[in-house]
Scaffold this motif. Structure first.
Motif, short mmCIF file in Angstrom:
data_model
loop_
_atom_site.label_atom_id
_atom_site.label_comp_id
_atom_site.label_asym_id
_atom_site.label_seq_id
_atom_site.Cartn_x
_atom_site.Cartn_y
_atom_site.Cartn_z
N SER A 267 84.33 56.05 30.80
CA SER A 267 83.01 55.09 29.87
C SER A 267 81.49 56.62 30.17
O SER A 267 81.52 56.88 30.84
CB SER A 267 82.46 54.14 30.50
N GLU A 268 81.60 56.47 29.02
CA GLU A 268 79.74 56.97 29.19
C GLU A 268 78.54 56.29 30.13
O GLU A 268 77.49 57.17 30.87
CB GLU A 268 79.50 57.00 28.15
N GLU A 269 79.19 54.74 29.86
CA GLU A 269 78.32 54.50 30.56
C GLU A 269 78.98 54.45 32.57
O GLU A 269 79.70 54.93 32.46
CB GLU A 269 78.28 52.64 31.17
N GLN B 243 80.75 49.97 37.64
CA GLN B 243 80.77 49.44 39.22
C GLN B 243 81.77 48.98 39.49
O GLN B 243 82.08 48.07 38.88
CB GLN B 243 79.10 48.93 39.12
N GLY B 244 82.65 49.93 40.81
CA GLY B 244 83.27 49.42 40.80
C GLY B 244 84.37 50.27 40.43
O GLY B 244 84.25 50.68 38.87
N PRO B 245 86.39 49.17 40.20
CA PRO B 245 87.33 49.99 40.14
C PRO B 245 86.81 49.86 38.26
O PRO B 245 86.28 48.64 37.46
CB PRO B 245 87.66 49.56 40.48
N PRO B 246 87.26 51.15 37.65
CA PRO B 246 87.56 51.17 35.55
C PRO B 246 88.75 49.77 35.68
O PRO B 246 89.50 50.71 35.25
CB PRO B 246 87.29 52.14 35.62
N ILE B 247 88.79 48.55 35.29
CA ILE B 247 89.47 47.49 35.09
C ILE B 247 89.42 47.17 33.71
O ILE B 247 87.98 46.65 33.32
CB ILE B 247 89.38 47.19 36.20
N VAL B 248 90.55 47.51 32.90
CA VAL B 248 90.67 46.92 31.84
C VAL B 248 91.51 45.08 31.95
O VAL B 248 93.07 45.91 31.61
CB VAL B 248 90.31 47.76 30.79
#
Length: 164
Positions: free
Chosen positions: A33-35, A38-43
């Protein structure tokens, strides 16, 4: 004697079409993400484990529609809208996240069942998947599915046609 010479020429031409060429590859990392996340990148149930943007100066590079990662993650195979295939080796960081790609890959032309290069409107390969007996490739336009047999070099042997 003349028949043997003809067969030798046909075999030599087929070998030229099936050959892979080295291709120069460059990769840059792509962030989740460009932002600031916080935390693991999860979708959903998926965790982002790295992304790369791959380029090449080779004119045949581009239009990739289907991508297969080997079960161990050591190799990538892609097919293109222009009738080419690509093999590349990804690299990973110390945490096991995708971080790049080796600078040399292989590129070649997909063959039709007669061993000729796929061309014209018939070259638009759209999807691929790994099967126990080979690599299946689905084509757009003239809709069809071909299976390229497993082997040391992908796509080195003409495919068999799958009845659709």
């Amino acid at each position: 004697m003349r028949r043997r010479a003809s067969l030798a020429v046909v075999a030599a031409l087929w070998t030229l079409h099936a050959a892979a060429d080295p291709v120069e590859l460059h990769a840059t990392r792509v962030a989740f993400s460009e932002e600031d996340v916080q935390g693991p990148p999860i979708v959903g149930r998926l965790e982002f484990r790295g992304g790369i943007h791959v380029t090449s100066p080779d004119a045949r590079f581009g239009g990739w529609s289907g991508l297969i990662a080997s079960p161990d993650g050591a190799a990538l195979t892609a097919i293109s809208d222009n009738g080419y295939w690509l093999r590349a080796k990804p690299s990973y960081d110390h945490a096991g996240h995708l971080s790049g790609i080796e600078e040399r890959g292989e590129i070649g032309t997909l063959q039709d069942p007669a061993g000729r290069p796929v061309g014209g409107r018939r070259r638009d390969a759209e999807e691929t998947t790994l099967l126990p007996d080979g690599i299946a490739v689905a084509f757009e336009g003239d809709h069809r599915v071909w299976i390229y047999p497993n082997g040391a070099a992908p796509f080195a042997v003409p495919p068999r046609v799958v009845a659709t």
